[in-house]
Design a protein around this motif. Structure first.
Motif, PDB file in Angstrom:
ATOM      1  N   ASP A 142     -18.668 -10.912  11.203  1.00  0.00           N
ATOM      2  CA  ASP A 142     -19.011 -11.581  12.435  1.00  0.00           C
ATOM      3  C   ASP A 142     -18.173 -13.005  12.566  1.00  0.00           C
ATOM      4  O   ASP A 142     -18.145 -13.933  12.142  1.00  0.00           O
ATOM      5  N   VAL A 143     -17.128 -12.778  13.515  1.00  0.00           N
ATOM      6  CA  VAL A 143     -16.344 -13.876  14.024  1.00  0.00           C
ATOM      7  C   VAL A 143     -16.570 -14.369  15.366  1.00  0.00           C
ATOM      8  O   VAL A 143     -15.828 -14.906  16.019  1.00  0.00           O
ATOM      9  N   SER A 144     -17.879 -14.290  15.647  1.00  0.00           N
ATOM     10  CA  SER A 144     -18.284 -14.704  17.046  1.00  0.00           C
ATOM     11  C   SER A 144     -18.151 -16.254  17.216  1.00  0.00           C
ATOM     12  O   SER A 144     -17.912 -16.906  18.154  1.00  0.00           O
ATOM     13  N   ASP A 145     -18.463 -16.842  16.144  1.00  0.00           N
ATOM     14  CA  ASP A 145     -18.356 -18.600  16.039  1.00  0.00           C
ATOM     15  C   ASP A 145     -17.597 -18.604  14.859  1.00  0.00           C
ATOM     16  O   ASP A 145     -18.140 -18.839  13.727  1.00  0.00           O
ATOM     17  N   ARG A 187     -18.522 -20.137  10.881  1.00  0.00           N
ATOM     18  CA  ARG A 187     -18.121 -19.598   9.688  1.00  0.00           C
ATOM     19  C   ARG A 187     -17.334 -20.329   8.671  1.00  0.00           C
ATOM     20  O   ARG A 187     -17.436 -20.412   7.503  1.00  0.00           O
TER      21      ARG A 187
END
Length: 175
Positions: free
Chosen positions: A100-103, A107
């Motif tokens: 998950d690299v949305s934020d 992270r």
């Protein structure tokens, strides 16, 4: 490290040690420009190209080395001058198994806490991931600006006397 430019072979172990040293102080980060200067100074190998040309590949290799060694994602400690992680971190995050690299900032904050827990002696037991001070300010300012820009909902008014209606919706003056 076959296939890498000779400078990277000299720089990777130096960058790795600099990032571990950075991680030894709770909530410390290092800018890309600071890291680039320290890597070149400590290795004795200077680059003709600007750091933006080689910082990404350097951090990719450092991330891979850390991941293979079972270390936390040290590259999360390297930030741009504005306190945000750069594109190099996005690749490093994937190398470290992040799906998950949305934020990326959130992270990176999680990964930085992992680094501090591994190398800093003074991490509070109840420590939570935290954004860099600049990113936290940016988000707070953006949230405040969005709230200010959001249209204020007008309370309904009575059509006869133009007094604001109570929650019941019935005008206490006219009805």
């Amino acid at each position: 490290m076959p296939g890498l430019p000779p400078q990277l072979k000299d720089w990777v172990p130096v960058a790795h040690e600099i990032l571990k040293t950075t991680a030894s102080t709770y909530q410390q980060t290092i800018t890309y420009s600071e890291l680039a200067e320290l890597v070149q100074t400590r290795s004795g190998v200077r680059a003709a190209a600007r750091p933006s040309a080689w910082m990404g590949p350097l951090l990719d290799v450092v991330a891979l080395h850390a991941q293979r060694s079972g270390e936390p994602p040290l590259t999360s400690l390297a930030v741009r001058h504005d306190g945000r992680v750069g594109e190099a971190y996005a690749k490093a995050a994937v190398i470290n198994g992040t799906t998950d690299v949305s934020d990326l900032e959130a992270r990176a904050a999680e990964h930085r806490l992992d680094c501090y827990r591994a190398y800093a002696p003074d991490v509070p037991e109840d420590a939570a991931p935290s954004l860099t001070a600049q990113e936290a300010r940016r988000r707070a300012n953006a949230k405040a600006a969005a709230a200010k820009a959001a249209p204020q909902r007008q309370a309904p008014v009575c059509g006869r006397c133009f007094v604001q209606l109570p929650l019941s919706g019935t005008c206490d003056t006219c009805d």
